[in-house]
Write an enzyme that holds these catalytic residues in place. Sequence first.
Site, PDB file in Angstrom:
ATOM      1  N   ASP A   1      40.240  30.306  35.104  1.00  0.00           N
ATOM      2  CA  ASP A   1      40.348  31.429  35.977  1.00  0.00           C
ATOM      3  C   ASP A   1      41.381  31.248  37.113  1.00  0.00           C
ATOM      4  O   ASP A   1      41.510  30.200  37.525  1.00  0.00           O
ATOM      5  CB  ASP A   1      39.025  31.769  36.769  1.00  0.00           C
ATOM      6  CG  ASP A   1      38.943  32.935  37.174  1.00  0.00           C
ATOM      7  OD1 ASP A   1      39.597  33.867  36.710  1.00  0.00           O
ATOM      8  OD2 ASP A   1      38.260  33.221  38.294  1.00  0.00           O
TER       9      ASP A   1
ATOM     10  N   ASN B   1      44.716  33.163  36.626  1.00  0.00           N
ATOM     11  CA  ASN B   1      45.982  33.387  35.985  1.00  0.00           C
ATOM     12  C   ASN B   1      46.597  34.638  36.894  1.00  0.00           C
ATOM     13  O   ASN B   1      47.819  34.518  37.028  1.00  0.00           O
ATOM     14  CB  ASN B   1      45.763  33.902  34.520  1.00  0.00           C
ATOM     15  CG  ASN B   1      45.197  32.711  33.651  1.00  0.00           C
ATOM     16  OD1 ASN B   1      45.181  31.501  34.019  1.00  0.00           O
ATOM     17  ND2 ASN B   1      45.084  32.964  32.471  1.00  0.00           N
TER      18      ASN B   1
ATOM     19  N   ARG C   1      46.064  36.105  39.550  1.00  0.00           N
ATOM     20  CA  ARG C   1      46.291  35.609  41.259  1.00  0.00           C
ATOM     21  C   ARG C   1      47.751  34.763  41.076  1.00  0.00           C
ATOM     22  O   ARG C   1      48.594  34.732  41.924  1.00  0.00           O
ATOM     23  CB  ARG C   1      45.167  35.078  42.018  1.00  0.00           C
ATOM     24  CG  ARG C   1      44.476  36.045  42.276  1.00  0.00           C
ATOM     25  CD  ARG C   1      43.062  35.604  42.870  1.00  0.00           C
ATOM     26  NE  ARG C   1      42.236  34.906  41.673  1.00  0.00           N
ATOM     27  CZ  ARG C   1      41.140  34.316  41.800  1.00  0.00           C
ATOM     28  NH1 ARG C   1      41.002  33.714  42.783  1.00  0.00           N
ATOM     29  NH2 ARG C   1      40.464  33.895  40.675  1.00  0.00           N
ATOM     30  N   TRP C   2      47.552  33.932  40.071  1.00  0.00           N
ATOM     31  CA  TRP C   2      48.832  33.012  40.042  1.00  0.00           C
ATOM     32  C   TRP C   2      50.313  33.614  39.974  1.00  0.00           C
ATOM     33  O   TRP C   2      51.258  33.385  40.862  1.00  0.00           O
ATOM     34  CB  TRP C   2      48.693  31.998  39.004  1.00  0.00           C
ATOM     35  CG  TRP C   2      49.562  30.906  38.760  1.00  0.00           C
ATOM     36  CD1 TRP C   2      49.740  29.513  39.410  1.00  0.00           C
ATOM     37  CD2 TRP C   2      50.862  31.081  38.046  1.00  0.00           C
ATOM     38  NE1 TRP C   2      50.910  28.957  38.788  1.00  0.00           N
ATOM     39  CE2 TRP C   2      51.704  29.823  37.960  1.00  0.00           C
ATOM     40  CE3 TRP C   2      51.554  32.088  37.300  1.00  0.00           C
ATOM     41  CZ2 TRP C   2      52.871  29.720  37.491  1.00  0.00           C
ATOM     42  CZ3 TRP C   2      52.722  31.883  36.674  1.00  0.00           C
ATOM     43  CH2 TRP C   2      53.334  30.568  36.907  1.00  0.00           C
TER      44      TRP C   2
ATOM     45  N   ARG D   1      50.625  40.340  36.018  1.00  0.00           N
ATOM     46  CA  ARG D   1      49.343  39.362  35.744  1.00  0.00           C
ATOM     47  C   ARG D   1      49.603  38.700  34.494  1.00  0.00           C
ATOM     48  O   ARG D   1      49.172  37.365  34.192  1.00  0.00           O
ATOM     49  CB  ARG D   1      48.030  40.152  35.760  1.00  0.00           C
ATOM     50  CG  ARG D   1      47.544  40.743  37.083  1.00  0.00           C
ATOM     51  CD  ARG D   1      46.608  41.775  36.978  1.00  0.00           C
ATOM     52  NE  ARG D   1      45.531  40.922  36.378  1.00  0.00           N
ATOM     53  CZ  ARG D   1      44.483  40.056  36.898  1.00  0.00           C
ATOM     54  NH1 ARG D   1      44.538  39.908  38.093  1.00  0.00           N
ATOM     55  NH2 ARG D   1      43.488  39.371  36.138  1.00  0.00           N
TER      56      ARG D   1
ATOM     57  N   HIS E   1      48.764  34.692  32.462  1.00  0.00           N
ATOM     58  CA  HIS E   1      48.006  34.432  31.288  1.00  0.00           C
ATOM     59  C   HIS E   1      49.198  33.544  30.346  1.00  0.00           C
ATOM     60  O   HIS E   1      48.496  32.540  29.556  1.00  0.00           O
ATOM     61  CB  HIS E   1      47.458  35.653  30.450  1.00  0.00           C
ATOM     62  CG  HIS E   1      46.603  36.396  31.190  1.00  0.00           C
ATOM     63  ND1 HIS E   1      45.739  35.996  31.932  1.00  0.00           N
ATOM     64  CD2 HIS E   1      46.551  37.683  31.324  1.00  0.00           C
ATOM     65  CE1 HIS E   1      44.911  37.162  32.314  1.00  0.00           C
ATOM     66  NE2 HIS E   1      45.689  38.130  32.206  1.00  0.00           N
TER      67      HIS E   1
ATOM     68  N   GLU F   1      32.808  40.624  28.838  1.00  0.00           N
ATOM     69  CA  GLU F   1      33.210  41.822  30.061  1.00  0.00           C
ATOM     70  C   GLU F   1      34.623  41.873  30.233  1.00  0.00           C
ATOM     71  O   GLU F   1      35.037  42.984  30.993  1.00  0.00           O
ATOM     72  CB  GLU F   1      32.632  41.438  31.344  1.00  0.00           C
ATOM     73  CG  GLU F   1      31.030  41.507  31.478  1.00  0.00           C
ATOM     74  CD  GLU F   1      30.463  40.301  30.746  1.00  0.00           C
ATOM     75  OE1 GLU F   1      29.427  40.517  29.912  1.00  0.00           O
ATOM     76  OE2 GLU F   1      30.815  39.038  30.711  1.00  0.00           O
TER      77      GLU F   1
ATOM     78  N   LEU G   1      39.447  15.452  18.926  1.00  0.00           N
ATOM     79  CA  LEU G   1      39.020  16.668  19.692  1.00  0.00           C
ATOM     80  C   LEU G   1      38.646  17.773  18.969  1.00  0.00           C
ATOM     81  O   LEU G   1      39.222  18.305  18.485  1.00  0.00           O
ATOM     82  CB  LEU G   1      40.203  16.697  20.912  1.00  0.00           C
ATOM     83  CG  LEU G   1      39.775  17.850  21.927  1.00  0.00           C
ATOM     84  CD1 LEU G   1      38.612  17.342  22.894  1.00  0.00           C
ATOM     85  CD2 LEU G   1      40.851  18.245  22.669  1.00  0.00           C
TER      86      LEU G   1
ATOM     87  N   ARG H   1      31.060  30.711  40.344  1.00  0.00           N
ATOM     88  CA  ARG H   1      30.201  31.648  39.579  1.00  0.00           C
ATOM     89  C   ARG H   1      30.195  30.988  38.063  1.00  0.00           C
ATOM     90  O   ARG H   1      31.431  30.575  37.704  1.00  0.00           O
ATOM     91  CB  ARG H   1      30.153  32.882  39.813  1.00  0.00           C
ATOM     92  CG  ARG H   1      31.399  33.743  39.669  1.00  0.00           C
ATOM     93  CD  ARG H   1      31.344  35.192  40.100  1.00  0.00           C
ATOM     94  NE  ARG H   1      32.761  35.882  39.907  1.00  0.00           N
ATOM     95  CZ  ARG H   1      33.305  36.227  41.206  1.00  0.00           C
ATOM     96  NH1 ARG H   1      32.829  36.176  42.260  1.00  0.00           N
ATOM     97  NH2 ARG H   1      34.553  36.690  40.994  1.00  0.00           N
ATOM     98  N   ILE H   2      29.423  31.735  37.231  1.00  0.00           N
ATOM     99  CA  ILE H   2      29.433  31.316  35.903  1.00  0.00           C
ATOM    100  C   ILE H   2      29.983  32.384  34.915  1.00  0.00           C
ATOM    101  O   ILE H   2      30.551  32.211  34.144  1.00  0.00           O
ATOM    102  CB  ILE H   2      28.122  31.113  35.188  1.00  0.00           C
ATOM    103  CG1 ILE H   2      27.542  29.426  36.058  1.00  0.00           C
ATOM    104  CG2 ILE H   2      27.763  30.980  33.629  1.00  0.00           C
ATOM    105  CD1 ILE H   2      28.243  28.507  35.520  1.00  0.00           C
TER     106      ILE H   2
END
Length: 248
Positions: free
Chosen positions: A25, A27, A29-30, A38, A42, A72, A136, A192-193
């Site tokens: 989370d 991206n 705001r960065w 925005r 990403h 969402e 991995l 938060r999740i």
Amino acid sequence: MASKQVPKQVEQAPPGLRHIAVVMDGNGRWAQRRLLPRTAGHKYGVDALKSVVRGCIAQGVPFLTVFAFSSENWNRPADEVSALMDLFVQALRRETRELAAQGVRLRFVGERSAFDTPMRELMQQAEDLSAANTRLVLNVAINYGGRWDLVQAMQALQASGEPISEESLAQHLCLADVPAPDLLIRTGGERRISNFLLWQIAYTEFYFTDILWPDFDEKSLALAMADYAQRERRFGTVHPQAPGLRVA
Ligand code: IPE
Ligand code: IPE
Ligand code: MG
């Protein structure tokens, strides 16, 4: 007041750390802080993911699950959603081979029917190309929601007629064959999740950082691991588990 000891970075994953889950989370705001659109955030976020993949490989963590797009996130402005879809396609085209060459097995978890055919084909190709890799396992949660996962598992269970139990339900969740996350990292400052893994995080350790996702890298990962190494996971028991404490 005694100063809090700052954990050092670790060179190797702490013992027992097998699965790291990440809410990538921050991206937007960065980018906004740099007066960029925005979507630029990403784009740089893909590089952060590559760095974290390298970190997991270097430190011997066998499972990484990242939240790339929530169920969402469709509610965002249409131009951001469409830029994200374009970015996913580009990233899959550009990065799949390189990831596979590093020994990464790619898997996508989430409701795929929402994506268009080219995107679904790229996801399938990436899974097929990397299916034999074992260094991995990278689970990319995309159009994923923890509630959706639980409902689809319950529907599968109902269809199969199996009796409902914790074990049978868990077997129908998207990550049924993966151990539960030991550590969940969320960047971007929120605590938060946001409908990421719900069932699977019952005993997961949480690590929240204000670092925005595009700035997160191998070093930040090593710090998170060092923090995890200081935790005492008790799973409801006492530690050290004193003999004779158990009530018959
Ligand atoms: C996370 O970054 C990426 C996705 C949800 C796709 P955000 O886009 O949520 O960035 P912020 O939280 O608005 O800064
Ligand atoms: C969670 O971040 C989803 C991903 C990182 C993909 P959001 O930015 O969508 O979460 P909220 O809206 O802040 O809870
Ligand atoms: Mg966000």
